[in-house]
Design a protein around this motif. Structure first.
Motif, PDB file in Angstrom:
ATOM      1  N   GLU A 295       0.816  -1.210   0.000  1.00 58.06           N
ATOM      2  CA  GLU A 295       0.000   0.000   0.000  1.00 58.06           C
ATOM      3  C   GLU A 295       0.856   1.269   0.000  1.00 58.06           C
ATOM      4  N   GLN A 296       2.128   1.111   0.358  1.00 62.38           N
ATOM      5  CA  GLN A 296       3.072   2.225   0.319  1.00 62.38           C
ATOM      6  C   GLN A 296       3.934   2.183  -0.944  1.00 62.38           C
ATOM      7  N   GLY A 297       3.580   1.291  -1.881  1.00 58.47           N
ATOM      8  CA  GLY A 297       4.319   1.178  -3.129  1.00 58.47           C
ATOM      9  C   GLY A 297       5.601   0.383  -3.028  1.00 58.47           C
ATOM     10  N   LYS A 298       5.747  -0.422  -1.966  1.00 58.92           N
ATOM     11  CA  LYS A 298       6.973  -1.184  -1.735  1.00 58.92           C
ATOM     12  C   LYS A 298       6.753  -2.651  -2.120  1.00 58.92           C
ATOM     13  N   THR A 299       7.640  -3.172  -2.938  1.00 56.07           N
ATOM     14  CA  THR A 299       7.492  -4.524  -3.472  1.00 56.07           C
ATOM     15  C   THR A 299       8.727  -5.367  -3.192  1.00 56.07           C
ATOM     16  N   GLY A 300       8.629  -6.660  -3.533  1.00 54.53           N
ATOM     17  CA  GLY A 300       9.729  -7.580  -3.282  1.00 54.53           C
ATOM     18  C   GLY A 300      10.286  -8.182  -4.555  1.00 54.53           C
ATOM     19  N   VAL A 301      11.417  -8.886  -4.407  1.00 53.98           N
ATOM     20  CA  VAL A 301      12.028  -9.598  -5.524  1.00 53.98           C
ATOM     21  C   VAL A 301      12.201 -11.068  -5.111  1.00 53.98           C
ATOM     22  N   PHE A 302      11.866 -11.956  -6.031  1.00 56.68           N
ATOM     23  CA  PHE A 302      11.822 -13.397  -5.755  1.00 56.68           C
ATOM     24  C   PHE A 302      13.109 -14.084  -6.184  1.00 56.68           C
ATOM     25  N   ILE A 303      13.641 -14.934  -5.316  1.00 56.62           N
ATOM     26  CA  ILE A 303      14.793 -15.772  -5.633  1.00 56.62           C
ATOM     27  C   ILE A 303      14.258 -17.181  -5.868  1.00 56.62           C
ATOM     28  N   PRO A 304      14.285 -17.699  -7.086  1.00 58.56           N
ATOM     29  CA  PRO A 304      13.635 -18.971  -7.408  1.00 58.56           C
ATOM     30  C   PRO A 304      14.449 -20.205  -7.032  1.00 58.56           C
ATOM     31  N   GLU A 305      14.804 -20.307  -5.769  1.00 60.60           N
ATOM     32  CA  GLU A 305      15.488 -21.503  -5.274  1.00 60.60           C
ATOM     33  C   GLU A 305      15.235 -21.644  -3.780  1.00 60.60           C
ATOM     34  N   VAL A 306      15.368 -22.874  -3.294  1.00 57.54           N
ATOM     35  CA  VAL A 306      15.169 -23.153  -1.873  1.00 57.54           C
ATOM     36  C   VAL A 306      16.413 -22.717  -1.111  1.00 57.54           C
ATOM     37  N   LEU A 307      16.261 -21.782  -0.172  1.00 55.88           N
ATOM     38  CA  LEU A 307      17.397 -21.276   0.587  1.00 55.88           C
ATOM     39  C   LEU A 307      17.351 -21.655   2.064  1.00 55.88           C
ATOM     40  N   TYR A 308      16.224 -22.213   2.529  1.00 59.44           N
ATOM     41  CA  TYR A 308      16.135 -22.624   3.928  1.00 59.44           C
ATOM     42  C   TYR A 308      14.992 -23.619   4.099  1.00 59.44           C
ATOM     43  N   GLU A 309      14.925 -24.195   5.292  1.00 59.23           N
ATOM     44  CA  GLU A 309      13.843 -25.125   5.615  1.00 59.23           C
ATOM     45  C   GLU A 309      13.362 -24.886   7.032  1.00 59.23           C
ATOM     46  N   LYS A 310      12.146 -25.334   7.308  1.00 61.11           N
ATOM     47  CA  LYS A 310      11.565 -25.216   8.643  1.00 61.11           C
ATOM     48  C   LYS A 310      11.408 -26.622   9.232  1.00 61.11           C
ATOM     49  N   VAL A 311      11.724 -26.756  10.500  1.00 59.57           N
ATOM     50  CA  VAL A 311      11.596 -28.038  11.173  1.00 59.57           C
ATOM     51  C   VAL A 311      10.121 -28.343  11.420  1.00 59.57           C
ATOM     52  N   VAL A 312       9.697 -29.543  11.081  1.00 60.73           N
ATOM     53  CA  VAL A 312       8.285 -29.927  11.174  1.00 60.73           C
ATOM     54  C   VAL A 312       7.979 -30.564  12.526  1.00 60.73           C
ATOM     55  N   GLY A 313       6.748 -30.346  12.994  1.00 67.13           N
ATOM     56  CA  GLY A 313       6.234 -31.086  14.147  1.00 67.13           C
ATOM     57  C   GLY A 313       6.726 -30.619  15.490  1.00 67.13           C
ATOM     58  N   SER A 314       7.312 -29.416  15.551  1.00 66.08           N
ATOM     59  CA  SER A 314       7.876 -28.962  16.816  1.00 66.08           C
ATOM     60  C   SER A 314       6.822 -28.375  17.751  1.00 66.08           C
ATOM     61  N   ARG A 315       5.897 -27.613  17.209  1.00 71.46           N
ATOM     62  CA  ARG A 315       4.818 -27.054  18.035  1.00 71.46           C
ATOM     63  C   ARG A 315       3.846 -26.326  17.137  1.00 71.46           C
ATOM     64  N   GLU A 316       2.718 -25.951  17.699  1.00 77.01           N
ATOM     65  CA  GLU A 316       1.757 -25.119  16.978  1.00 77.01           C
ATOM     66  C   GLU A 316       2.181 -23.677  17.129  1.00 77.01           C
ATOM     67  N   GLY A 317       2.073 -22.909  16.082  1.00 76.59           N
ATOM     68  CA  GLY A 317       2.410 -21.501  16.201  1.00 76.59           C
ATOM     69  C   GLY A 317       3.179 -21.004  15.014  1.00 76.59           C
ATOM     70  N   ILE A 318       4.495 -20.878  15.156  1.00 75.99           N
ATOM     71  CA  ILE A 318       5.298 -20.270  14.100  1.00 75.99           C
ATOM     72  C   ILE A 318       5.156 -21.014  12.799  1.00 75.99           C
ATOM     73  N   SER A 319       5.254 -22.345  12.816  1.00 74.38           N
ATOM     74  CA  SER A 319       5.243 -23.095  11.564  1.00 74.38           C
ATOM     75  C   SER A 319       4.163 -24.175  11.575  1.00 74.38           C
ATOM     76  N   THR A 320       3.089 -23.930  10.862  1.00 75.65           N
ATOM     77  CA  THR A 320       2.051 -24.932  10.673  1.00 75.65           C
ATOM     78  C   THR A 320       1.682 -24.947   9.207  1.00 75.65           C
ATOM     79  N   TRP A 321       1.290 -26.110   8.718  1.00 76.19           N
ATOM     80  CA  TRP A 321       0.919 -26.227   7.309  1.00 76.19           C
ATOM     81  C   TRP A 321      -0.073 -27.368   7.173  1.00 76.19           C
ATOM     82  N   LEU A 322      -1.120 -27.122   6.400  1.00 79.70           N
ATOM     83  CA  LEU A 322      -2.112 -28.149   6.109  1.00 79.70           C
ATOM     84  C   LEU A 322      -2.177 -28.348   4.600  1.00 79.70           C
ATOM     85  N   PRO A 323      -2.357 -29.607   4.147  1.00 85.51           N
ATOM     86  CA  PRO A 323      -2.494 -29.853   2.705  1.00 85.51           C
ATOM     87  C   PRO A 323      -3.678 -29.081   2.137  1.00 85.51           C
ATOM     88  N   LYS A 324      -3.575 -28.701   0.864  1.00 86.72           N
ATOM     89  CA  LYS A 324      -4.592 -27.880   0.221  1.00 86.72           C
ATOM     90  C   LYS A 324      -5.968 -28.531   0.246  1.00 86.72           C
TER      91      LYS A 324
END
Length: 257
Positions: A198-227
């Motif tokens: 809304e302030q006219g600020k945009t991002g740039v995409f890097i098309p590669e995997v640069l990090y990963e998130k640890v699964v199953g640690s807790r609810e909160g920061i990282s949760t994901w459900l299949p589509k």
């Protein structure tokens, strides 16, 4: 000398992945770095683990020459913790880092390089993995961003692009201000990108995997459900919470639902 990058990590009962996450930061090819860990009222063995983390910056260890500091606060939620860390940071560039994030060694260098090549962009973001699942992202598209968030909070941001707003918690101002809306329980990152858009600020995409998130640690920061879960004829408790949280963002930013 390259400009300072501030890495801000909110932590709540996530000591079991914190050391690995910090080690992945100090294994970065980019320097200089300052790492600010904000303990958001953890009740696990945070103190024990963070003492080990502080040793990483001593002597000839991998983090030598970098700075690691710790801030503690009563449990107030990730947005307040991120704002608290931001207020204490000094970097020309800032990245908000989850305590379950494990980065590839060249992650920050690649993000920084992309921002140098794209001076029109306010932040750089990439693909990542949630356990075995490769999370889809795409080149920046403002209209698509208004429909769905495809940008993770762990993105390198120019400090000059971050607006500072009052942090509202349960109807009253918290003791910090920053770029995150502390009244939101979910989608704080989506809210941030939309506010910047809304302030006219945009991002740039890097098309590669640069990090990963640890699964199953807790609810909160990282949760994901299949589509397909969201497409079932009945709504689970998690889906209902998702839709309720999404409507808050839709209303706040006057989006088409």
């Amino acid at each position: 000398m390259q400009p300072l990058i501030s890495v801000i990590i909110p932590v709540y009962n996530h000591a079991h992945t914190l050391k690995r996450s910090i080690e992945s930061i100090f294994n970065q090819t980019y320097r200089p770095l300052e790492v600010i860990v904000v303990n958001d009222g953890s009740t696990d063995n945070f103190e024990e683990v963070v003492k080990d983390c502080l040793l990483i910056t001593d002597g000839d260890c991998i983090g030598a020459g970098s700075v690691l500091s710790v801030i503690s606060q009563p449990n107030s939620g990730a947005p307040v913790a991120r704002n608290r860390g931001f207020a204490s940071s000094k970097g020309e560039y800032v990245i908000f880092w989850d305590a379950d994030t494990l980065a590839h060694p060249q992650m920050l260098q690649k993000m920084f390089t992309y921002l140098q090549k794209h001076p029109e962009a306010s932040y750089a973001y990439s693909q990542f993995k949630f356990g075995w699942k490769r999370i889809k992202s795409q080149h920046f598209d403002a209209e698509k961003l208004k429909k769905v968030n495809y940008i993770d909070v762990t993105s390198l941001i120019r400090r000059s692009a971050l607006a500072v707003i009052p942090s509202v918690v349960e109807g009253s101002l918290s003791n910090t201000v920053g770029p995150f809306d502390a009244s939101l329980k979910r989608f704080q990152d989506w809210d941030l990108w939309l506010s910047m858009l809304e302030q006219g600020k945009t991002g740039v995409f890097i098309p590669e995997v640069l990090y990963e998130k640890v699964v199953g640690s807790r609810e909160g920061i990282s949760t994901w459900l299949p589509k397909f879960i969201y497409q079932l004829p009945w709504k689970t408790k998690d889906v209902k919470k998702y839709e309720e949280a999404k409507q808050i963002i839709v209303k706040k930013h006057s989006l088409s639902s």
